[in-house]
Design an enzyme around this catalytic site. Structure first.
Site: not given
Ligand code: NAG
Ligand code: NAG
Ligand code: NAG
Ligand code: NAG
Ligand code: NAG
Ligand code: NAG
Ligand code: NAG
Ligand code: NAG
Length: 813
Positions: A331-333
């Site tokens: 996932s993006d952060c």
């Protein structure tokens, strides 16, 4: 990366070099990746499966089949996961993974970045602080790495071997940092979102607006980062070794950061399936299928209502099943946290969101667990809520096992468990090596784009102009402007002024002025879209003032990632030459001087359209459509769907100090026949464009064998008196009667070097299904019958050398 509060922390890390990081609480029986084991030699840490490591922790390695190198990776990973308790399992679903010290598995930090060189972003890559060198006793200090030009510059070179070489150099430096205990093996680069709108703040990080070019960039960079020579293909791709692991991000339809309060965290991209296939997914598909990338990152935004990281159709369906990803999805952060806390999707609780993303096919949660807020670490979601999700029956333990399998298979291929002898001797001498620095310089030169050169003002002859005046805010651009985003400290840093001053005296009395202007990361950056396409007003005024007062026309050098409306300069005879230098990296000043003084003839071409500012008033950034919407008054986007009056410099624009022209072997054109084989599809035609619909308007590419090619040679003739490189951009133009088709589309390109007065021949073999295919309304890719055109367009519109030829496509029954 990063929600806004956290973003501040990351910026402060980049700008001030400070951050707060905390050690994770887990007990560590076995030395972790970055704490290192043996400190004797230069290599600090080489592999998990080292019997002495196990012994030091009171464990017997021979008991653990996951360390038996003669077994297949799949069996070993199954064994490893079999040893782990459910608590241990979920504690490994975040980027700062605890490992399972009880059974010999150390901690691993997944998050590293390498957009255009090793970056300090994330918790893993640690350059030494020159004020406090040799933090880790016994290890060489490394203060800096090679910072290549930003990706938008490299894209402008249209040189595939450059893109691959940069990936190779970065992965060599990465392996050296890993050996020294200062870096990881898994890199979340490249950024391959298409620049749909000229206001996007992250254009500098990307290869531009054309999905095919972006996809080719991805394939080459990923192959450079990942491929171990001799193992570019493998009969079992799940055991193909990896030099480092790359990650194509951010999937999908992500390109709004913050436009008047529309933030990426909540933005719902309403996207037609046709645009998904044709534009938003295409680079990712190329990255996975042709680059064989080992990771894809899902984005913050929603796509048609569903957060990208929770969309089973996008993740397990498309990436894993349809494209066959060999690797993991991250996932993006904080994307999972954001979808719960901020976007409040379906009112899901943290546990429900955790279950939803695992079910959708997410394998790893990047959470900013290294950042402390209110005295407490911000933990990633999956490690925090994973256990409860399993215990409450919302997630099956087998979903967790699948995620871990994807993660550990990737680490197996990287030699994390067994070492990878061919890279173990790399050390600090392989970072900022002469080769890498000259590649950074050469790459920066290759991407320079000459926008205007009235009367051949450039190149300047230093003998004729013994002195020049250097003006403008970017003459002494600091590192953080030249180096752009996602960087580490550079080996060397050369300002434009430093570069110029090696050739000529800098005086303000001189009668020739070079003005260094442009924008910076306050205006275009992650988390910030642009409000307009203009230069800051006082800069425009200053340039006009200097030009008017100057005895001779001035030279304007623009530093920027995205395009800028400099119509005022293009039309002004006192501004004789304009050079776009992007953000050219550590060697940027030298690259600019090489071009200005003619040691290098510019051959870059714009990888995105430079619009006039009026364009943006015609369409909101949040409208995702690429095609014009006459009902809303929206113009089309990118060169593929817009060729109206608000273009300042078109996609592919770029002048040279010499003149190139083309000769093709295609003569008056060619015809090709494809077997229809009952795979005909309907097609929409422009009103009144056809008398009768053909019996087979188009064929469906997915059900065709697609072996046919159109072959031709192009001879690139250098008719001038200096050597130079030139990129042949090959477009196809669909039959004019077809409705909703692109104006034209890039289908191939090749950069060649041609000596003055010489010629070079480039051969092209266009696969008919790929090069002449278009995506029709219902998102099928089809080859239309009729007459398409192949167009070879020169970067220099003043030169009459563009050529085209028709290709008639027939179907046999
Ligand atoms: C998300 O919500 C949290 C809690 O309300 C808040 O602290 C944070 O700033 C929000 N983040 C974003 C990106 O809006
Ligand atoms: C590793 O696995 C192979 C194949 O099953 C087996 O023959 C060998 O004995 C194993 N090695 C150890 C150290 O257990
Ligand atoms: C392409 O880039 C490579 C560097 O990797 C360079 O050696 C080559 O000369 C470039 N090609 C052209 C035609 O500029
Ligand atoms: C980079 O590090 C080297 C030592 O490895 C040092 O000599 C050099 O000055 C550093 N460069 C910069 C720009 O600080
Ligand atoms: C001023 O520019 C002209 C070229 O237009 C050049 O011949 C002359 O030498 C220059 N004078 C100085 C002082 O640089
Ligand atoms: C323009 O104004 C800004 C903000 O006041 C200032 O920082 C900058 O130096 C000015 N630039 C020029 C070229 O005058
Ligand atoms: C191309 O077409 C022109 C006229 O249409 C004709 O005179 C010429 O012979 C053709 N050339 C070739 C190579 O077919
Ligand atoms: C292109 O050139 C090569 C070598 O010069 C030649 O063998 C080939 O037949 C040419 N192809 C076409 C389509 O003209």
């Amino acid at each position: 990366m990063a929600s806004s509060a956290m973003h501040v922390s990351i910026l402060s890390l980049l700008l001030l070099g400070t951050t707060v990081s905390i050690p994770r609480a887990s007990s560590r029986a076995v030395p972790s990746q970055s704490d290192g084991g043996a400190t004797g030699g230069k290599a600090v840490y080489t592999k998990v499966c080292d019997a002495s490591r196990f012994m030091a922790a009171g464990l017997d390695m021979s008991k653990y089949r996951y360390c038996n190198a003669s077994l297949p990776y799949g069996d070993r990973v199954r064994d490893l996961i079999g040893w782990m308790t459910v608590e241990e399992k979920v504690s490994n679903l975040g980027d700062w993974a605890d490992g399972a010290p009880r059974v010999g598995l150390p901690q691993y930090k997944w998050w590293s970045e390498a957009l255009h060189g090793l970056s300090s972003t994330g918790p893993t890559t640690k350059f030494d602080d020159p004020k406090k060198p040799r933090l880790h006793s016994g290890r060489a200090a490394v203060f800096n790495g090679t910072v290549f030009a930003n990706v938008i510059n490299s894209a402008a070179s249209f040189n595939e071997s450059l893109w691959q070489s940069i990936g190779q150099a970065i992965s060599t430096e990465a392996r050296a940092m890993y050996n020294l205990g200062k870096g990881g093996l898994t890199y979340w680069s490249p950024n391959i979102n298409v620049v749909r709108d000229p206001r996007w703040g992250r254009a500098l990080e990307t290869p531009g607006e054309d999905p095919f070019v972006v996809g080719r960039y991805a394939v080459n960079f990923v192959r450079g980062m990942q491929d171990v020579p001799g193992h570019e293909v493998a009969s079992d791709p799940m055991s193909r070794p990896l030099k480092t692991s790359a990650c194509c991000k951010h999937y999908a339809a992500y390109d709004v950061d913050d436009w008047y309060g529309h933030t990426r965290f909540k933005f719902d991209a309403r996207v037609e399936e046709r645009d998904m296939v044709e534009t938003f997914q295409r680079p990712f598909e190329m990255c996975v299928r042709h680059g064989d990338v080992s990771s894809v990152m899902c984005s913050y935004n929603r796509v048609n209502g569903i957060p990208a990281c929770a969309d089973a159709r996008l993740l397990s369906g498309t990436i894993r099943r349809d494209w066959g990803l060999h690797g993991y999805i991250v996932s993006d952060c904080d994307a999972v946290r954001v979808m719960t806390d901020n976007a409040t999707w379906l009112g899901y609780t943290a546990v429900e969101s955790t279950a939803a993303v695992l079910k959708a096919g997410l394998d790893l949660d990047c959470g900013e667990s290294w950042i402390v807020q209110n005295g407490k670490p911000v933990m990633d979601f999956l490690t925090t809520y994973g256990l409860e999700a399993v215990q409450k029956g919302k997630t099956r333990e087998s979903d967790v096992d699948n995620a871990l399998t994807n993660l550990y298979m990737t680490l197996m291929r990287l030699g994390y468990f067994d070492g990878m002898p061919r890279y173990e001797s790399l050390n600090e001498k392989d970072i900022c090596s002469d080769d890498h620095r000259s590649l950074a310089l050469d790459g920066a030169r290759q991407g320079m784009v000459l926008l205007k050169n009235h009367g051949g003002l450039l190149p300047l002859d230093p003998k004729k102009f013994g002195a020049v005046a250097v003006r403008g805010p970017h003459a002494e651009a600091p590192e953080k402007i030249m180096d752009g985003d996602y960087t580490g400290p550079p080996c060397r840093y050369v300002t434009p002024r430093d570069g110029i001053s090696k050739d000529v005296k800098i005086s303000h009395d001189a009668n020739l002025t070079i003005y260094f202007g442009g924008i910076n990361m306050h205006i275009e950056r992650e988390g910030n879209d642009r409000e307009d396409l203009l230069l800051p007003k006082n800069q425009t005024e200053q340039i006009l003032h200097i030009a008017a007062a100057s005895p001779n026309p001035i030279v304007l050098v623009i530093l920027s990632g995205g395009g800028i409306d400099i119509s005022f300069a293009q039309g002004n005879p006192k501004i004789g030459a304009i050079l776009w230098a992007g953000y050219p990296g550590g060697e940027g000043g030298n690259a600019i001087a090489d071009v200005i003084f003619g040691r290098y003839s510019p051959g870059g071409r714009l990888p995105l359209t430079w619009f006039k500012n009026k364009y943006i008033h015609q369409i909101p950034m949040t409208s995702m459509e690429l095609r014009p919407r006459p009902d809303h008054g929206y113009p089309g986007r990118t060169y593929k769907f817009y060729d109206g009056p608000e273009v300042l410099y078109r996609f592919g624009h770029g002048l040279s100090y010499t003149k190139f022209r083309y000769e093709t072997s295609a003569g008056n054109g060619t015809a090709v026949t494809l077997a229809a084989g009952g795979h005909c599809k309907r097609l929409s035609y422009k009103a009144g464009a056809v008398d009768a619909t053909p019996s087979c308007p188009a064929i469906d590419v997915a059900s065709h064998s697609c072996k046919e090619t159109v072959d031709f040679n192009v001879s690139v003739v250098n008719g001038g008196d200096v050597d130079g490189s030139h990129t042949v951009l090959v477009y196809t133009v669909p039959p004019p009667e077809v409705a909703g088709a692109p104006i034209k589309q890039v289908v191939a390109f090749q950069r060649v070097f041609v000596k003055a007065g010489g010629a070079a021949t480039v051969g092209f073999s266009l696969k008919v299904c790929e090069a002449f295919g278009i995506v029709e309304k219902t998102a099928y890719t089809v080859v239309p019958s009729g007459v398409s055109t192949v167009l070879l367009e020169n970067g220099d519109t003043s030169s009459p050398s563009s050529v085209s030829f028709p290709v008639k496509i027939n179907f046999s029954t």
